[in-house]
Design a protein around this motif. Structure first.
Motif, PDB file in Angstrom:
ATOM      1  N   GLU A 117     -45.881   2.359  34.478  1.00  0.00           N
ATOM      2  CA  GLU A 117     -47.227   2.069  35.009  1.00  0.00           C
ATOM      3  C   GLU A 117     -48.034   1.281  34.032  1.00  0.00           C
ATOM      4  OE1 GLU A 117     -48.882   5.779  36.276  1.00  0.00           O
ATOM      5  OE2 GLU A 117     -47.060   6.265  37.343  1.00  0.00           O
ATOM      6  N   GLU A 120     -32.068   0.330  44.522  1.00  0.00           N
ATOM      7  CA  GLU A 120     -32.892   1.484  44.163  1.00  0.00           C
ATOM      8  C   GLU A 120     -32.062   2.354  43.245  1.00  0.00           C
ATOM      9  OE1 GLU A 120     -34.893   3.519  47.243  1.00  0.00           O
ATOM     10  OE2 GLU A 120     -35.399   1.687  48.308  1.00  0.00           O
ATOM     11  N   ASN A 121     -32.680   2.905  42.247  1.00  0.00           N
ATOM     12  CA  ASN A 121     -31.990   3.708  41.247  1.00  0.00           C
ATOM     13  C   ASN A 121     -31.290   4.871  41.936  1.00  0.00           C
ATOM     14  OD1 ASN A 121     -31.294   4.054  38.598  1.00  0.00           O
ATOM     15  ND2 ASN A 121     -33.087   5.247  38.074  1.00  0.00           N
ATOM     16  N   ALA A 178     -37.427  -1.489  33.203  1.00  0.00           N
ATOM     17  CA  ALA A 178     -38.173  -1.582  34.456  1.00  0.00           C
ATOM     18  C   ALA A 178     -37.447  -2.522  35.413  1.00  0.00           C
ATOM     19  CB  ALA A 178     -39.588  -2.096  34.192  1.00  0.00           C
ATOM     20  N   LEU A 179     -37.478  -2.196  36.691  1.00  0.00           N
ATOM     21  CA  LEU A 179     -36.841  -3.056  37.687  1.00  0.00           C
ATOM     22  C   LEU A 179     -37.501  -4.426  37.777  1.00  0.00           C
ATOM     23  CD1 LEU A 179     -35.980  -0.595  40.598  1.00  0.00           C
ATOM     24  CD2 LEU A 179     -34.389  -2.131  39.443  1.00  0.00           C
ATOM     25  N   ASP A 180     -38.773  -4.498  37.337  1.00  0.00           N
ATOM     26  CA  ASP A 180     -39.454  -5.790  37.388  1.00  0.00           C
ATOM     27  C   ASP A 180     -39.408  -6.536  36.046  1.00  0.00           C
ATOM     28  OD1 ASP A 180     -41.186  -4.169  35.994  1.00  0.00           O
ATOM     29  OD2 ASP A 180     -42.952  -4.643  37.204  1.00  0.00           O
ATOM     30  N   PHE A 236     -32.930   2.510  35.372  1.00  0.00           N
ATOM     31  CA  PHE A 236     -34.221   1.903  35.676  1.00  0.00           C
ATOM     32  C   PHE A 236     -35.292   2.949  35.872  1.00  0.00           C
ATOM     33  CE2 PHE A 236     -30.781  -0.713  37.385  1.00  0.00           C
ATOM     34  CZ  PHE A 236     -31.001  -1.872  36.683  1.00  0.00           C
ATOM     35  N   LYS A 237     -36.491   2.576  35.473  1.00  0.00           N
ATOM     36  CA  LYS A 237     -37.634   3.475  35.627  1.00  0.00           C
ATOM     37  C   LYS A 237     -38.867   2.632  35.926  1.00  0.00           C
ATOM     38  CE  LYS A 237     -38.370   7.850  33.673  1.00  0.00           C
ATOM     39  NZ  LYS A 237     -38.279   8.748  32.584  1.00  0.00           N
ATOM     40  N   GLU A 238     -39.719   3.165  36.761  1.00  0.00           N
ATOM     41  CA  GLU A 238     -40.977   2.486  37.048  1.00  0.00           C
ATOM     42  C   GLU A 238     -41.981   2.815  35.946  1.00  0.00           C
ATOM     43  OE1 GLU A 238     -41.606   0.259  39.433  1.00  0.00           O
ATOM     44  OE2 GLU A 238     -39.514   0.473  40.070  1.00  0.00           O
TER      45      GLU A 238
END
Length: 172
Positions: free
Chosen positions: A172, A141-142, A38-40, A168-170
């Motif tokens: 949830e 951004e990916n 995750a990017l975060d 990277f993937k978001e």
């Protein structure tokens, strides 16, 4: 006599074309499980380098030798050393242990000493392609869309483009 040279030359050309066609059939396939982060994630937010592995396998005749792996961005350009947002280096993990691992752990566990260069790696069937990724820009951004694998099989230089969703993937 000249006629025999033409016939022999033509037969040789046809043989090479058939040989190349028959033995160049094959492809690399990205395995069913792929790694993302995750990017975060804290390691990404702190811009610390990490290693991420992707299982690939060769479905074809022969045992190709890899010559290069290139990442392609959404705009069609190659990701290279001058990219200001992200740095990526590719290697092979013959141990098969790399999922997503912080560089600090890779060094502490000694994995770094076991990674092999992509260039001249002889593929058996399955292998783990590993990328060392370092994010430089927090606004990244990916933007990676494809992976190009260059290889030699039976002495013939080949190239294959695979869809690649990036690192990277978001979640949830």
């Amino acid at each position: 006599m000249k006629k025999w040279f033409i016939i022999l030359g033509s037969a040789l050309v046809i043989f090479v074309i058939i040989f190349n066609d028959a033995f160049s059939k094959g492809e690399f396939i990205i395995g069913g499980t792929t790694s993302y982060i995750a990017l975060d994630a804290p390691i990404v937010e702190e811009r610390l380098p990490f290693y991420i592995g992707y299982g690939l396998y060769w479905d074809g005749i022969g045992k190709p030798n890899l010559t290069n792996v290139t990442l392609i961005k959404n705009d069609g350009t190659e990701l290279n050393e001058e990219d200001l947002q992200i740095s990526v280096t590719s290697m092979i993990d013959e141990m098969g242990v790399t999922g997503v691992i912080a560089e600090e752990s890779v060094i502490e566990e000694g994995y770094i000493n076991e990674y092999l260069p992509v260039e001249n790696y002889k593929v058996d069937d399955n292998f783990l392609l590993v990328f060392r990724v370092e994010l430089h820009d927090s606004n990244y951004e990916n933007n990676i869309s494809h992976l190009i694998i260059e290889y030699k099989n039976f002495g013939f230089q080949q190239k294959q483009t695979l869809n690649f969703e990036g690192f990277f993937k978001e979640f949830e």
